[in-house]
Design an enzyme around this catalytic site. Sequence first.
Site, mmCIF file in Angstrom:
data_model
loop_
_atom_site.group_PDB
_atom_site.id
_atom_site.type_symbol
_atom_site.label_atom_id
_atom_site.label_comp_id
_atom_site.label_asym_id
_atom_site.label_seq_id
_atom_site.Cartn_x
_atom_site.Cartn_y
_atom_site.Cartn_z
ATOM 1 N N GLU A 1 -0.221 3.131 2.635
ATOM 2 C CA GLU A 1 -1.085 2.090 3.198
ATOM 3 C C GLU A 1 -0.452 1.296 4.327
ATOM 4 O O GLU A 1 -1.172 0.702 5.122
ATOM 5 C CB GLU A 1 -1.586 1.139 2.100
ATOM 6 N N ASN A 2 0.858 1.259 4.416
ATOM 7 C CA ASN A 2 1.473 0.433 5.467
ATOM 8 C C ASN A 2 2.365 1.220 6.410
ATOM 9 O O ASN A 2 3.333 0.690 6.942
ATOM 10 C CB ASN A 2 2.265 -0.710 4.826
ATOM 11 N N ASN B 1 -4.692 -2.368 -0.403
ATOM 12 C CA ASN B 1 -5.447 -3.499 0.134
ATOM 13 C C ASN B 1 -5.463 -3.566 1.660
ATOM 14 O O ASN B 1 -6.250 -4.301 2.236
ATOM 15 C CB ASN B 1 -4.907 -4.815 -0.443
ATOM 16 N N HIS B 2 -4.589 -2.805 2.327
ATOM 17 C CA HIS B 2 -4.578 -2.803 3.801
ATOM 18 C C HIS B 2 -5.226 -1.547 4.385
ATOM 19 O O HIS B 2 -4.992 -1.213 5.541
ATOM 20 C CB HIS B 2 -3.145 -2.915 4.319
ATOM 21 N N HIS C 1 -2.604 0.124 -7.443
ATOM 22 C CA HIS C 1 -2.057 -0.696 -6.355
ATOM 23 C C HIS C 1 -2.361 -2.157 -6.684
ATOM 24 O O HIS C 1 -3.481 -2.636 -6.470
ATOM 25 C CB HIS C 1 -2.739 -0.266 -5.051
ATOM 26 N N HIS D 1 2.429 -1.444 -4.359
ATOM 27 C CA HIS D 1 1.988 -2.663 -3.658
ATOM 28 C C HIS D 1 3.074 -3.739 -3.555
ATOM 29 O O HIS D 1 3.145 -4.405 -2.539
ATOM 30 C CB HIS D 1 0.726 -3.281 -4.272
ATOM 31 N N HIS E 1 6.271 -3.449 -3.323
ATOM 32 C CA HIS E 1 7.409 -2.969 -2.510
ATOM 33 C C HIS E 1 8.748 -3.128 -3.230
ATOM 34 O O HIS E 1 9.792 -2.889 -2.635
ATOM 35 C CB HIS E 1 7.522 -3.692 -1.150
HETATM 36 FE FE LIG Z 1 -0.593 -3.341 -0.716
#
Ligand SMILES: [Fe+2]
Length: 223
Positions: A4-5, A32-33, A116, A141, A143
């Site tokens: 996601e990131n 969420n991203h 997540h 999520h 990290h």
């Molecule tokens: Fe996230």
Amino acid sequence: MNGENIADGAGITPKLADKLLAAGADVVTLGNHTYRREGIGDYLARSETVIRPANAGTWTPGHGLAVVQARNGVAVAVVNLLGSLFLDVPRSPWEIVDELVDDARSRAPVVVVDFHAEATSEKIALARWLDGRVTAVIGTHTHVQTNDARILPGGTAAITDAGMTGPHDSVIGVKAELAIRRMRTRLPVRFEPAEGGVRIEGVLVECSDDGRARAIEPLRVVL
Ligand SMILES: [Fe+2]
């Protein structure tokens, strides 16, 4: 792989999603991203292996479940869900998880859930709820890799968070001074990805062909 990131620390682009698949990821999950970058919605609507959380909303493009084949031919289903604590979710994961897991199990003996979510309690609760019905519940999520990889009594492998592949000389991937400045001053600060302390983090789950987990081991490779 949760991707996601991958786009400079926020979201994913179609080009980067293709790059992850080309690099060997069988399925890419998100979080969420998911929709931070342009063009990803249309891409997700078409993709069968880059998936977004199943509870991301009825009208948001994409799928929450992917089915692929392992090298030995066994079908593997991957499910992506967003947690409801401290995250803005259109639907509670609890409302849809049973139906989603039933669907996954009807298509594959091995079922992997990427949950997540922010809160450790919610991730542990979902792993317990799914114990015996899925192969693994892997948290993402935060990290930050947690020290609780375990096989639950029903045969489901679980870890609260698999950690982050990225620069660990940072505040969860962001240049530390920028993250601290935003927290201290509460002023808007543009985040930039950090560069130092790059690690690969993740988790290795071993299971039998019927989907029962045999072992789970957190992975950490310091580059
Ligand atoms: Fe996230």
